[in-house]
Design an enzyme around this catalytic site. Sequence first.
Site, PDB file in Angstrom:
ATOM      1  N   ASP A 181      54.844  33.825  50.009  1.00 44.93           N
ATOM      2  CA  ASP A 181      55.472  34.575  48.921  1.00 44.93           C
ATOM      3  C   ASP A 181      56.070  33.680  47.832  1.00 44.93           C
ATOM      4  OD1 ASP A 181      56.251  36.968  47.653  1.00 44.93           O
ATOM      5  OD2 ASP A 181      58.256  36.800  48.470  1.00 44.93           O
ATOM      6  N   CYS A 198      53.619  53.743  45.108  1.00 41.06           N
ATOM      7  CA  CYS A 198      52.203  53.476  44.836  1.00 41.06           C
ATOM      8  C   CYS A 198      51.418  53.136  46.097  1.00 41.06           C
ATOM      9  CB  CYS A 198      52.051  52.372  43.795  1.00 41.06           C
ATOM     10  SG  CYS A 198      52.640  50.751  44.329  1.00 41.06           S
TER      11      CYS A 198
END
Length: 392
Positions: free
Chosen positions: A144, A253
């Site tokens: 990340d 989403c």
Amino acid sequence: METTTAPDDREFYAKLKEEIRDAAPKLGIDKIGFASAEPFGELKQILLRHREQGYESGFEEPDLDKRTDPALSLERPQSLISVAIAYPSKLPNPPKSEPGAYRGIVSRSSWGEDYHKALRKRMAALESFIKERVPDARIESMVDTGALSDRAVAQRAGVGWSGKNCATITPEWGSWVYLGELVTSIPFPPDRPLTDQCGDCTICIDACPTGALVGPGQLNSSRCISFVTQTKGFVSDELMRKIGNRLYGCDTCQIVCPVNKGKNWTHQPDLQPEPEKVKPLLKPLLTMSNKQFRERYGDMAASWRGRKPIQRNAVIALGNFRDASAVPLLSDVLLHDDRPVLRGTSAWALGRIGGAEAREALKEAERTEADPEAAERIREALAQLAGNDERA
């Protein structure tokens, strides 16, 4: 990228690749893929346009070359390894919000142990597995916060495709996966990249609460609720209303994505949620000290920005719930908290809730508030209450 690997070496590395793939589940890795370490030239152009349009969040690696060229992370890289671990999407026996005891929600990406730690443990085990077999291998692991784009590596390595919702979608696990990658000096045979499988579907774009998905795979971070909940400053009235009761992140989403339908993963023990931590009562959050916050939430990814954004978002949620029982607590924050953002946001929440007690607190704060932005929020809240009176 050229290599001088001899034919017998190629056979060795192909066999090693299959050994790694077979060992992955035992290492806690749900999917693994291999890719070339060529620069991501097309991605660099996409990122440049993204920057020019002002869509960046500011949390990314600022050097676009580092984000797109593996050679800037490891000298003379030969291949990339992408790993994915699946996390849960459903909360067992979720606690329910009730009047006077309303709750916030933390996004699924922060359920269980901080995924940075969870991934690093698994990638360290993978690195040890490889070095037991190739002791002189050079490996750089990234999770990340590393320079390379996790999604670009995952797509090239055949782990998943980049969805229109800007998430990596895997055929097996959906988009409920954490990603990491290893840059290595070992010339593994590459896997076949996954091509886009979203087709004509635009459900995620249509469902985005703020219109942050400005196109397929294009995200305006400044309007993304997931990003906004991690900021530390004031939030616009429009976005505060859209935040709802989200304390950290946004899953809309991904929830609406047809590929994710029915997918929920419970096989990774360290990633399973504690219901009271991921759907906590809002009011107790406002009285937590830094120490108490770290002790309670410090092992979650949601804690990385500290307690201030979480507390601000809790104030927003109480305002959106119009929780009259929270007025005394919000009034105390408004009048006595030493953080202007918390004071100004509490003014907004009190304006949403309304009532004589809220009005009196706002009037008192108007006389004493020294911070310009917080003072403006107080005036706006009082104007909203006055407007409500006129319409009544």
